[in-house]
Design a protein around this motif. Structure first.
Motif, PDB file in Angstrom:
ATOM      1  N   TYR A 846       0.839  -1.208   0.000  1.00 21.89           N
ATOM      2  CA  TYR A 846       0.000   0.000   0.000  1.00 21.89           C
ATOM      3  C   TYR A 846       0.873   1.256   0.000  1.00 21.89           C
ATOM      4  O   TYR A 846       0.626   2.204  -0.760  1.00 21.89           O
ATOM      5  N   GLU A 847       1.874   1.276   0.847  1.00 29.62           N
ATOM      6  CA  GLU A 847       2.744   2.451   0.964  1.00 29.62           C
ATOM      7  C   GLU A 847       3.464   2.746  -0.351  1.00 29.62           C
ATOM      8  O   GLU A 847       3.531   3.886  -0.788  1.00 29.62           O
ATOM      9  N   PHE A 848       4.016   1.691  -0.979  1.00 35.45           N
ATOM     10  CA  PHE A 848       4.747   1.894  -2.226  1.00 35.45           C
ATOM     11  C   PHE A 848       3.793   2.261  -3.362  1.00 35.45           C
ATOM     12  O   PHE A 848       4.147   3.009  -4.271  1.00 35.45           O
ATOM     13  N   GLY A 854      10.204   9.408  -6.598  1.00 38.53           N
ATOM     14  CA  GLY A 854      11.330  10.307  -6.384  1.00 38.53           C
ATOM     15  C   GLY A 854      11.956  10.116  -5.021  1.00 38.53           C
ATOM     16  O   GLY A 854      12.279   8.998  -4.600  1.00 38.53           O
ATOM     17  N   GLN A 855      12.153  11.226  -4.315  1.00 31.92           N
ATOM     18  CA  GLN A 855      12.834  11.209  -3.029  1.00 31.92           C
ATOM     19  C   GLN A 855      12.092  10.375  -1.991  1.00 31.92           C
ATOM     20  O   GLN A 855      12.690   9.667  -1.193  1.00 31.92           O
ATOM     21  N   GLN A 856      10.769  10.448  -2.022  1.00 29.67           N
ATOM     22  CA  GLN A 856       9.994   9.693  -1.041  1.00 29.67           C
ATOM     23  C   GLN A 856      10.163   8.192  -1.249  1.00 29.67           C
ATOM     24  O   GLN A 856      10.301   7.422  -0.299  1.00 29.67           O
ATOM     25  N   LEU A 857      10.177   7.772  -2.508  1.00 25.35           N
ATOM     26  CA  LEU A 857      10.361   6.351  -2.809  1.00 25.35           C
ATOM     27  C   LEU A 857      11.724   5.879  -2.339  1.00 25.35           C
ATOM     28  O   LEU A 857      11.861   4.804  -1.748  1.00 25.35           O
ATOM     29  N   ASN A 858      12.754   6.685  -2.603  1.00 22.26           N
ATOM     30  CA  ASN A 858      14.094   6.313  -2.145  1.00 22.26           C
ATOM     31  C   ASN A 858      14.144   6.199  -0.631  1.00 22.26           C
ATOM     32  O   ASN A 858      14.816   5.327  -0.076  1.00 22.26           O
TER      33      ASN A 858
END
Length: 1378
Positions: A846-848, A854-858
């Protein structure tokens, strides 16, 4: 006073006799009218009396009449009285069966009374038409018995009268008269005159011609080429441990070694020959003893009466002689190299011990038989190896048996050791020296036994063995024994039955692996110390010990382990002891103290003592060191593990992880042919083999079950699991761990499993609710102030398993976790934490999915990796397993697999571990002496942290942890990940959009398959199960095969798996010019299944148990890996024998057919279903559709053996033989498609007799398997045969082969279906032409049928009108005229 029956009958018949006597003195003869008047008068009186008799006296009355007639001496009188009997039968006064039975069984009916003989059989011929068919069968038997009383030489003057009996037999066997099913007649005849025994001369060719008329029926029921074989070669051979090998196809009669034949048909005499070549071939294969027992019906559990199996004994002896012949051709024997001769002798030793131990073979009988077969042969090069084999049994059993049982060995010694001078002592630095000393060791054991028994049979040491004996005695006096040579092994072998002498050498071995007690070494983890010995006993040394010595050693080890477990020793077992124990468990001949003792005694004792360190050690051994463990032991251990998981003491991070990892390995490693036999043993209580808590383990079991039922075609032709063995298992799983499957996974399941899970759909929590609940719990976490309240709330049983999600949130928002988080994790416990990992996996998706990128995914990726590698909150293998087992759909599924890829590849942590482990280690652990050093080096570089140590270091303030680690001898995160990687690959294969990601994973982590214990089997199962998904993804198939096979190249000899042609042409991707194999390629590939093309190896440590199993699997893998559709590959395989191929020698054609049958049935359905198309093509060919195309005898056309030997074979006979080869190797699931094939495909096109007979020939040999393994199919086939006959009957103006067709249908009725299809076929029979209807009337026993045929066949030779007239006269004349 009432008159007796005899008196009244006498008064009736005496009057008739007196009248006849008076007539004899008259000068004229009675007219026919006078004769009839007397008959009516006599019968009238008898009819009145017969009506007063009770039913139970009828038989006695008829017997008296026969005795009365046979007491007469006048032929005229006898003839008249017989006429009376005939009229009584014809008018239904007397039952014909009773009269015929009384006549034939009369003691007065002797061949010497030729006129009585002739008149009697004339009467029987007259009235037997009224006897029911079962009565006719019994009369036939009695008549044949009576004919047997006639001597071989009689006067020619009486032959004519004696032939009256022959005419009765002819009439009974007349197929047009149809007094009984000809099938019943031939059964009685074959009982009286078995194969090779001639009938009585009086019957001439009547019997032989009648029996010969059944040869076509026998041929229909025989595999078309089973008799075509050369010396030392059998047409049909199985692959031991293959799924098809456990079926009923290979069963033999345990007394004659013949195939069990149903019915008393005149089968080809070769079918009555003992199948010695087949049994010897199976015996020669490693790990074949279970199949041998299955073939011969031997049961070691119930052999309480100690029944020998002489045919098995003889084949074991012949195999030993064969080994002697092979040794004679070898220049030398080198145990270090492990030549074919050594492997054969090693295997023979194991077979001999097993079959003699369970008393299926007698040791003294075998030795005497060996002496007899070796006498005068001059085979002495293999004598030491033979004595080594005999020493194995002698040393272990001589103490419990009589000395006399072993003395025949000395007779063998005199034959094989003719030297007059002393045999020199061999080089004891070489392992083969133990074989050279074998005979001396035998003499020492015999001498010791004689001394203990105070026997007078003591034998002085033979002169030729004196130097050997002196060397052993001298070595025994040397109290300091080193491990640099084989002196210790020699002493153990020679003195294992002498406790005084045995203690020293065995003590040295034991001390070597136990350690001296003072030296200690560290094991991976903290606070884990073991005894100091690290070098295990080498396999060469263990191979050089006798079975008795090995049993003493393994008993000593097991006893010590149990003792240490009871004593709660603070020190772990020495690595040398653990490795040596693992190596000893590979020996099947010490099974009772080996794996059986391990499972049923050692594990329970260790568990009872709560010695968790030792328990962890034993499970590690099973996971990483065991080979070829029988499936019932593995399933038994799985049941133990599920019980163990529920015990509170195992709720500890490391042990719980080990238990679940071991269970996962056990489940995923189950062979496809093992699943059903093993799990059906637990149908009464399926809970014992299922996990009550672990959804992942139960999901793994369902995936294994889906794969097994697909590969074995268990559900073929079925739409539901109702009534199958797996229904209760699935329902219990859904009770324990209710769950759903993603649609892309479910689509791969067999149809019945898909239906089950669609019907048992489980509502799932929405991702939105999950997010909401996490947020709610996180608010509570931040708002609660009291530490104890926080720990209690988040760790108590029943609270939502969301704590890992909260830790994620903490790291995401604050970048740290406090001490309370650590305390909660500790309090939750290992078992409950799995549910948190499961929920966390869903939360991650869910989170992914909602990440902005971008930065949040990293940041998300970094936190996730930190939780695994920095904080050690969850192990990589557990997290990946949970992610791979979730049931996400569509985009969420892709996100889930993206997370898996990131976890495995994004940071270097895991890739570095994999690369270093693969580079620095070898999977051939049995050849290594320094595994422990490499193991420790790896763990020092990459320490395992299983108790949240990283988190303890990072909290503020840091916590000082000293967790008590359980000993780790073999495992690490790489090896634990392997079974998880298997599952990950399968999940990625199911979802098309992630194919490229899978290729990337294989590129980086494929090297791990170097340590997979079943890499080829895994590849075979994967390509087979996902055949439909991989048809158009040739690059992915190639990548998968390349990744796994190339990982093994450094540890395998060239040519061990894929062919050179495939490696050169098929492994290189060429999109513009795809390689298409030609006929030569397929011929060479199939040719590899003959013995010899693959490099030899020690099969005890191989993935496969024997060369044939290896050859079959690697061949199938290569065929499935081709960038060619399955249908084309299947047709190419059939063409190997159906087209003229220069690489296929004509004289070995059946061996090639056998190989094709083995290969094609081990492939998915698209590969073998093409055989059905070939059959359709043949049935539609002019040879079978046109009566003028081939004007010969159809049974000759379909006799492949005769046609092949005479160079006159046709395509139809080749296809028939090949179909038999394929179907003989098929599983019952594959065969279950035949009824549908018959009814839907063949029935519409079968219109001629030749076509019908071809279909009968195709299916006939497999009816026995259908009846034994799938009765429903047998009944469907039976009905289809009649429906085809109906079509042929309507289409053909004339039927030439009605009798063979009807004989075959009767064979099916009496051998397989009984009356089960009576209702369906009765309607069909009613529509057939009269001649066919007449022959088949006994199938249904229908009175309507009797009426329909009564006009066709009158009951006697009298006209019907005359019967009515006589009956009317008797009814109106009830008073006899005196």
């Amino acid at each position: 006073m009432a008159l007796s029956m005899e008196t009244q009958l006498q008064s009736i018949f005496e009057d008739v006799v007196v009248n006849i006597n008076m007539l004899c003195f008259r000068m004229f003869m009675d007219t026919p009218e006078d004769e009839r008047t007397k008959l009516i008068s006599c019968l009238g009186a008898f009819r009145q009396y017969w009506g007063t008799l009770p039913q139970e006296s009828h038989d006695q009355c008829v017997q008296w009449i026969v005795r009365f007639i046979h007491s007469q001496h006048s032929p005229k009188r006898i003839s008249f009285l017989y006429d009376c009997l005939a009229m009584a039968v014809e008018t239904s006064l007397l039952p014909p069966r009773m009269v015929c039975g009384a006549l034939i069984s009369s003691d007065s009916l002797e061949w010497e009374r030729t006129q009585l003989w002739a008149l009697t059989f004339k009467l029987i011929r007259k009235i037997i038409g009224g006897v029911d068919y079962k009565g006719v069968r019994d009369l036939l038997k009695t008549i044949l018995d009576k004919i047997q009383t006639i001597p071989t030489t009689v006067s020619s003057a009486v032959v004519q009268q004696l032939l009256a009996a022959t005419k009765v037999v002819e009439y009974i066997l007349d197929r047009n008269a149809c007094l009984l099913p000809a099938y019943l007649a031939v059964t009685e005849i074959r009982k009286m005159y078995p194969e090779g025994q001639l009938s009585h001369w009086l019957l001439g060719s009547v019997i032989s011609d009648f029996v010969d008329s059944f040869r076509p029926t026998a041929r229909i029921n025989s595999i078309s080429y089973i008799c075509l074989k050369a010396p030392r070669r059998c047409s049909l051979l199985p692959v031991v441990n293959n799924s098809g090998a456990i079926c009923n196809s290979w069963k033999l009669d345990p007394t004659s070694l013949c195939f069990p034949l149903r019915g008393m048909l005149p089968f080809d005499k070769d079918l009555f020959e003992p199948q010695t070549v087949l049994l010897r071939y199976v015996l020669e294969q490693p790990y074949s003893r279970e199949m041998v027992c299955n073939m011969l019906g031997l049961n070691k559990q119930v052999n309480v009466q100690k029944q020998r199996c002489p045919v098995l004994e003889e084949q074991l002896v012949d195999l030993v002689v064969y080994a002697m012949e092979r040794s004679e051709t070898e220049e030398h024997f080198d145990a270090d190299i492990g030549g074919t001769s050594q492997l054969l002798w090693q295997h023979l030793s194991s077979q001999l011990i097993f079959f003699v131990l369970f008393q299926f073979a007698s040791f003294p009988h075998m030795v005497l038989s060996l002496h007899q077969k070796l006498a005068g042969r001059g085979l002495i090069k293999g004598r030491d190896h033979l004595m080594w084999v005999l020493l194995q049994f002698i040393s272990g059993s001589i103490q419990k048996n009589a000395l006399a049982d072993f003395l025949p060995v000395m007779k063998l010694f005199d034959l094989l050791y003719p030297e007059k001078e002393c045999i020199p002592v061999p080089d004891i630095n070489k392992p083969q020296s133990t074989h050279s000393f074998a005979m001396t060791c035998i003499w020492i054991h015999l001498n010791r036994k004689a001394q203990n028994d105070n026997s007078k049979l003591q034998i002085p040491i033979p002169h030729s063995l004196k130097l050997h004996h002196e060397f052993l005695q001298q070595s025994l006096r040397n109290k300091t024994l080193g491990m640099s040579d084989y002196k210790i092994a020699l002493l153990c072998n020679a003195y294992s039955t002498n406790s005084e002498c045995f203690t020293l050498p065995m003590g040295v071995l034991v001390e070597t692996i136990y350690g001296n007690g003072s030296m200690k070494i560290n094991l991976p983890g903290t606070s884990c110390v073991a005894s100091g010995s690290v070098t295990p006993l080498p396999m060469n040394l263990l191979d050089s010990l006798t079975v008795h010595a090995k049993m003493s050693l393994i008993h000593s080890i097991a006893t010590r382990v149990i003792k240490l477990a009871h004593a709660k020793s603070p020190h772990a077992l020495a690595p040398a002891l653990v490795e040596t124990y693992s190596r000893l468990l590979v020996y099947m001949e010490i099974e009772s103290l080996g794996i059986k003792g391990f499972i049923s005694q050692l594990l329970p004792n260790v568990f009872k003592s709560h010695a968790w360190g030792i328990l962890h050690t034993l499970l590690e051994m099973f996971s990483y060191r065991m080979h070829h463990i029988q499936p019932h032991y593995r399933v038994q251990l799985l049941s133990h593990l599920h019980s163990l998981a529920a015990v509170p003491q195992t709720n500890q991070n490391q042990l719980h992880l080990c238990v679940e990892s071991t269970a996962l390995r056990l489940i995923t490693a189950l062979g496809s042919s093992e699943v059903q036999p093993q799990f059906t043993r637990f149908l009464n209580d399926p809970k014992t083999v299922l996990s009550a808590e672990s959804e992942e383990l139960n999901r793994a079991l369902i995936l294994t079950l889906a794969r097994a039922t697909h590969v074995t075609d268990f559900f073929t032709g079925s739409d539901s699991i109702h009534g199958t063995w797996c229904k209760d298992i699935l329902q219990t799983i859904m009770t324990f761990t209710p769950h759903n499957w993603a649609s892309h996974t479910l689509s791969c399941f067999p149809a019945p499993l898909q239906a089950f899970f669609k019907q048992n759909n489980v509502p799932q929590e929405s991702r939105f609710n999950l997010k909401k609940n996490v947020e709610e719990e996180y608010r509570k976490w931040k708002s609660m102030a009291n530490e104890n309240d926080i720990i209690t709330h988040f760790s108590m049983q029943g609270s939502p398993p969301l704590f890992l999600c909260l830790l994620w949130k903490m790291l995401l928002e604050t970048d740290h976790i406090n001490q309370i988080g650590f305390r909660v994790l500790e309090r939750i416990g290992a078992r409950a934490l799995v549910a948190h990992v499961r929920t966390f996996a869903d939360f991650l998706v869910y989170e992914f999915s909602t990440s902005a990128g971008g930065q949040q995914l990293n940041k998300c990726i970094e936190i996730l990796n930190d939780m695994v590698w920095k904080y050690n909150i969850v192990t990589l293998d557990r997290l990946i397993l949970c992610l791979a087992m979730r049931s996400h759909e569509g985009n969420e599924a892709q996100v889930c697999y993206f997370i898996i890829q990131l976890l495995l590849l994004k940071p270097n942590d895991f890739r570095n571990r994999v690369n270093d482990f693969v580079k620095e280690n070898s999977p051939e652990h049995w050849l290594q002496s320094d595994w422990h050093n490499k193991h420790m080096s790896y763990h020092k570089k990459y320490p395992e942290k299983l108790y949240f140590e990283g988190l303890a270091d990072q909290v503020n303030p840091p916590m000082q942890l000293q967790p008590q680690y359980l000993p780790i001898y073999f495992g690490n995160v790489c090896l634990r990940f392997l079974p998880v990687f298997d599952i990950v690959i399968h999940r990625f294969l199911e979802l098309l959009p992630v194919s490229k990601s899978l290729e990337t994973l294989l590129d980086h982590l494929g090297g791990l398959y170097k340590f997979h214990d079943r890499p080829v089997t895994y590849l075979y199962n994967t390509l087979h199960y996902y055949e439909r998904h991989l048809r158009d993804r040739t690059n992915l198939k190639r990548k998968l095969v390349h990744a796994i096979m190339s990982s093994l190249k450094d540890n395998r000899t060239p040519g061990w798996c894929l062919s050179e042609t495939y490696l050169k042409c098929g492994m290189n991707p060429r999109e513009d010019n795809v390689w298409t194999p030609d006929d030569t390629y397929y011929c060479k590939l199939i040719g590899r299944l003959s013995p010899g093309p693959f490099p030899n190896c020690d099969w005890r440590f191989n993935e496969f148990p024997n060369p044939a199993a290896h050859a079959l699997h690697v061949t199938c893998v290569e065929l499935m890996a081709l960038a060619v559709p399955g249908k084309e590959v299947g047709n190419a395989l059939l063409n190997v024998v159906l087209k003229s191929q220069p690489l296929v020698p004509r004289e070995n054609i059946t061996a090639w057919m056998n190989a094709i049958g083995l290969v094609i049935t081990a492939l998915p359905e698209p590969y073998w279903i093409v055989l059905h198309d070939r059959i359709v093509s043949v049935i539609g060919s002019p040879a079978l559709t046109s009566e003028t195309e081939w004007a010969g005898y159809p049974f000759a056309l379909l006799d492949f053996t005769a046609c092949h030997q005479s160079y006159s074979e046709m395509n139809c006979s080749y296809v028939l033989a090949l179909a038999h080869a394929v179907w003989h190797h098929s599983s019952i699931g594959q065969l279950s498609l035949i009824p549908k094939f018959l009814s839907e495909t063949l029935k519409p096109i079968v219109q001629t007799e030749f076509q019908l007979l071809y279909v009968y020939h195709l299916v006939g040999p497999f009816l026995q398997r259908f009846q034994q393994e799938r009765t429903r199919c047998m009944l469907e086939i039976g009905v289809a045969f009649y429906e085809m006959l109906q079509a042929v009957d309507q289409h053909c103006q004339h039927l030439s082969y009605m009798d063979p067709i009807c004989d075959f249908l009767y064979h099916i009725k009496y051998m397989y279906t009984g009356d089960s299809v009576k209702e369906q076929v009765e309607k069909i029979i009613m529509t057939l032409r009269p001649a066919m209807k007449l022959r088949l009337r006994f199938i249904t026993h229908s009175s309507m049928m009797e009426m329909a045929t009564s006009i066709t066949r009158p009951q006697t030779n009298k006209p019907v009108s005359e019967f009515k007239e006589l009956t009317w006269i008797l009814d109106t004349c009830l008073t006899p005229s005196v």
